[in-house]
Design a protein around this motif. Structure first.
Motif, mmCIF file in Angstrom:
data_model
loop_
_atom_site.group_PDB
_atom_site.id
_atom_site.type_symbol
_atom_site.label_atom_id
_atom_site.label_comp_id
_atom_site.label_asym_id
_atom_site.label_seq_id
_atom_site.Cartn_x
_atom_site.Cartn_y
_atom_site.Cartn_z
ATOM 1 N N LEU A 440 55.349 18.963 47.275
ATOM 2 C CA LEU A 440 56.104 18.721 48.515
ATOM 3 C C LEU A 440 57.605 18.894 48.279
ATOM 4 O O LEU A 440 58.314 19.442 49.125
ATOM 5 C CB LEU A 440 55.787 17.331 49.080
ATOM 6 C CG LEU A 440 54.358 17.165 49.632
ATOM 7 C CD1 LEU A 440 54.088 15.718 50.016
ATOM 8 C CD2 LEU A 440 54.113 18.078 50.833
ATOM 9 N N HIS A 441 58.071 18.437 47.108
ATOM 10 C CA HIS A 441 59.501 18.621 46.781
ATOM 11 C C HIS A 441 59.837 20.109 46.720
ATOM 12 O O HIS A 441 60.849 20.547 47.258
ATOM 13 C CB HIS A 441 59.845 17.945 45.440
ATOM 14 C CG HIS A 441 60.168 16.493 45.606
ATOM 15 N ND1 HIS A 441 61.254 16.060 46.332
ATOM 16 C CD2 HIS A 441 59.563 15.367 45.126
ATOM 17 C CE1 HIS A 441 61.297 14.744 46.311
ATOM 18 N NE2 HIS A 441 60.267 14.286 45.572
ATOM 19 N N ASN A 442 58.979 20.886 46.066
ATOM 20 C CA ASN A 442 59.205 22.340 45.964
ATOM 21 C C ASN A 442 59.266 22.972 47.338
ATOM 22 O O ASN A 442 60.126 23.784 47.633
ATOM 23 C CB ASN A 442 58.051 23.009 45.200
ATOM 24 C CG ASN A 442 58.270 22.870 43.714
ATOM 25 O OD1 ASN A 442 59.397 22.568 43.283
ATOM 26 N ND2 ASN A 442 57.213 23.064 42.940
ATOM 27 N N LYS A 443 58.321 22.566 48.176
ATOM 28 C CA LYS A 443 58.250 23.126 49.528
ATOM 29 C C LYS A 443 59.526 22.789 50.309
ATOM 30 O O LYS A 443 60.059 23.611 51.058
ATOM 31 C CB LYS A 443 57.029 22.526 50.221
ATOM 32 C CG LYS A 443 56.336 23.585 51.010
ATOM 33 C CD LYS A 443 54.976 23.312 51.470
ATOM 34 C CE LYS A 443 54.774 24.074 52.732
ATOM 35 N NZ LYS A 443 54.600 25.446 52.755
ATOM 36 N N LYS A 444 60.003 21.549 50.076
ATOM 37 C CA LYS A 444 61.210 21.107 50.771
ATOM 38 C C LYS A 444 62.398 21.989 50.361
ATOM 39 O O LYS A 444 63.181 22.433 51.203
ATOM 40 C CB LYS A 444 61.481 19.636 50.409
ATOM 41 C CG LYS A 444 62.593 19.005 51.199
ATOM 42 C CD LYS A 444 62.684 17.537 50.845
ATOM 43 C CE LYS A 444 64.082 17.022 51.089
ATOM 44 N NZ LYS A 444 64.245 15.665 50.562
ATOM 45 N N MET A 445 62.468 22.267 49.057
ATOM 46 C CA MET A 445 63.558 23.113 48.566
ATOM 47 C C MET A 445 63.480 24.505 49.165
ATOM 48 O O MET A 445 64.468 25.069 49.609
ATOM 49 C CB MET A 445 63.481 23.213 47.039
ATOM 50 C CG MET A 445 64.437 22.226 46.423
ATOM 51 S SD MET A 445 64.324 22.133 44.645
ATOM 52 C CE MET A 445 63.993 23.743 44.077
ATOM 53 N N VAL A 446 62.285 25.066 49.176
ATOM 54 C CA VAL A 446 62.099 26.416 49.729
ATOM 55 C C VAL A 446 62.505 26.424 51.197
ATOM 56 O O VAL A 446 63.232 27.318 51.643
ATOM 57 C CB VAL A 446 60.620 26.869 49.576
ATOM 58 C CG1 VAL A 446 60.389 28.189 50.292
ATOM 59 C CG2 VAL A 446 60.262 26.993 48.108
ATOM 60 N N GLU A 447 62.075 25.393 51.947
ATOM 61 C CA GLU A 447 62.411 25.331 53.378
ATOM 62 C C GLU A 447 63.921 25.252 53.577
ATOM 63 O O GLU A 447 64.464 25.873 54.479
ATOM 64 C CB GLU A 447 61.746 24.119 54.032
ATOM 65 C CG GLU A 447 60.376 24.465 54.583
ATOM 66 C CD GLU A 447 59.668 23.270 55.202
ATOM 67 O OE1 GLU A 447 60.350 22.317 55.636
ATOM 68 O OE2 GLU A 447 58.426 23.289 55.234
ATOM 69 N N GLN A 448 64.597 24.452 52.701
ATOM 70 C CA GLN A 448 66.047 24.317 52.834
ATOM 71 C C GLN A 448 66.760 25.627 52.532
ATOM 72 O O GLN A 448 67.792 25.945 53.106
ATOM 73 C CB GLN A 448 66.572 23.212 51.904
ATOM 74 C CG GLN A 448 66.330 21.846 52.503
ATOM 75 C CD GLN A 448 66.542 20.734 51.486
ATOM 76 O OE1 GLN A 448 66.682 20.973 50.282
ATOM 77 N NE2 GLN A 448 66.560 19.504 51.967
#
Ligand code: ATP
Ligand code: MG
Length: 458
Positions: A440-448
């Protein structure tokens, strides 16, 4: 005289009386013509019944050459009460049944209680002399006898009205419900001749218990389905067709197909999977739609991709210009026509489900109530959906990482399919949940970073 001697005398007196009765009966059988014997026995029968407080309904297996539906219903209904039989029951299972069915055996008796009225069911099986050789079909050995199977239902005469008007219809209804619940679900698809093929067993395990969507939405859907199933009287009274349309929309992997499986399992309805791109013309589409069975769900997945749903005026203009070319394709008006045809045809209990990733691409005509009655938005994974998935895959209802995951799910758009994929990788919560947090953290970074990337690409 001792008691013992007394009873011996009584027993021997009874035995000799019985022997004399048998002697007289067999002598009478030989000496007296059968018509005369029949006459007296029927008089005796009438007399006995004249004084009896009981009333009996005989339900035979056949009416002439036709099956008697009341007999079949009695068989199914009594099957659920077979455990009450004292000595013997019969068990059977056909290919399409989920579990074995039971029925009571010869001379067995079952007592039932209907709203305080006690009734007795008995099963009889005997051979009867044929009256007319052409009348009966099971004449395997040229035998002049036919086998009669029948249920007899007896009760106190004063309850005649209740049994006729309420109990027998109740038995018919119950039998129908029991049979429907015991039928395995079938899945049909469109064959090369544009007909439904398959009838293969649909064994998708998804249910409303395991489907990960918000509890409120789940309740709303099951309430709507319950209302629909119980709605026969309502639909008849209001003159509406007994049909209901659902539009499921949302991004890929949010559970649209899973919801359809849960609906089919919940209702025990067959599924008809219609791939519109495989249907060559409007006429075939209409035929297919009209050729579904009752108690079924017609599914059209990805409706926005399989058909060019331009607005209808455009379609009409094009239709005039390129009639020949158009005739070999399903059009929007063809689809609307087929749905309306389904709605107005005589069959009952039909559900139609459309799925799409892009609701905004669909023509409003397709979406109006009466065609699609309920629009269901399936969205990204919420914390409550996550908890359901964790329960399905890891069998846990709480964990010290849940709070962090709850926070991340508010910030990240992740589908239930993605979470399910992660949960499948490890079977144990201690290994799995830290990986989900990382994911989820990785996904958050990608989204940002995504908006910046798209700026660079422009
Ligand atoms: N809401 C959900 N509850 C439980 N499992 C789900 C859910 N959504 C997705 N899954 C899991 O993800 C897989 C894919 O989901 P599904 O096929 O239902 O998505 P979909 O919305 O129909 O996607 P698409 O738009 O691509 O057809 C399912 O087999 C299931 O394992
Ligand atoms: Mg799908």
């Amino acid at each position: 005289m001792s008691n013992n001697t007394n009873s011996t005398v009584i027993v021997s007196a009874v035995a000799s009386a019985a022997a004399s009765a048998m002697l007289i009966r067999s002598a009478a059988n030989e000496l007296v013509p059968s018509e005369v014997l029949e006459y007296f026995s029927s008089k005796f029968f009438n007399l006995r019944h004249h004084f009896s407080s009981r009333f009996t309904i005989a339900i035979e297996e056949y009416q002439g050459m036709m099956c008697n539906h009341m007999y079949e219903a009695a068989e199914v209904y009594l099957g659920t009460k077979a455990a009450l039989a004292r000595h013997r029951v019969r068990a059977s299972k056909s290919g399409n049944d989920k579990s074995p069915a039971f029925s009571i055996d010869k001379d067995e008796e079952i007592l039932d209680d209907f709203e305080g009225v006690k009734v007795t069911w008995r099963f009889f099986r005997y051979f009867e002399q044929r009256t007319n050789r052409n009348h009966y079909i099971n004449d395997f050995n040229g035998s002049s006898k036919r086998e009669v199977k029948s249920y007899e239902l007896s009760f106190h005469k004063k309850h005649k009205d209740k049994i006729f008007n309420s109990y027998l219809p109740f038995v018919l209804e119950r039998a129908k419900a029991i049979e429907e619940a015991n039928m395995a679900l079938n899945l049909y698809t469109v064959g090369s001749e544009n007909e439904w093929i398959g009838g293969v067993e649909f064994a998708h395990p998804m249910s409303f218990k395991t489907l990960a969507i918000d509890a409120d939405l789940k309740n709303k859907i099951t309430d709507d389905l319950d209302k629909f199933v119980k709605g026969k009287e309502f639909y008849n009274r209001t003159g509406k067709a007994w049909k209901r349309g659902y539009l499921l929309y949302g991004p890929p992997g949010t559970g649209k197909s899973s919801l359809i499986a849960a609906m089919a399992n919940y209702l025990n309805y067959d599924l008809y999977d219609l791939d519109l791109s495989a249907v060559p013309t409007n006429r075939e589409l209409k035929n297919l739609v009209l050729n579904m069975s009752n108690r079924s769900i017609l599914v059209m997945e990805d409706i926005d991709c399989t058909i060019k749903l331009q607005n209808r005026e455009e379609e009409e203009e094009e239709d005039n210009m390129e009639r020949d070319k158009k005739e070999s394709k399903v059009t929007l008006s063809g689809l609307l026509n087929a749905i309306d045809g389904l709605w107005s045809c005589c069959g009952e209990e039909r559900i139609i489900v459309f799925t799409t990733n892009h609701k905004e691409k669909l023509d409003p005509a397709l979406l109006r109530p009466g065609r699609m009655d309920m629009h269901i938005h399936l969205s990204y994974c919420t914390f409550s959906a996550f908890k359901q998935l964790a329960c399905n895959y890891l069998k846990i209802s709480d964990h010290n990482l849940f709070q962090e995951i709850e926070g991340l799910l508010r910030e990240v758009q992740v589908t239930p399919a993605e979470i399910a994929g992660e949960l499948q990788k490890k079977i144990n919560a201690e290994n799995c949940l830290p990986d989900i947090v990382k994911f989820l953290h990785n996904k958050k970074m990608v989204e940002q970073n995504e908006p910046k990337l798209s700026v660079i690409m422009e």
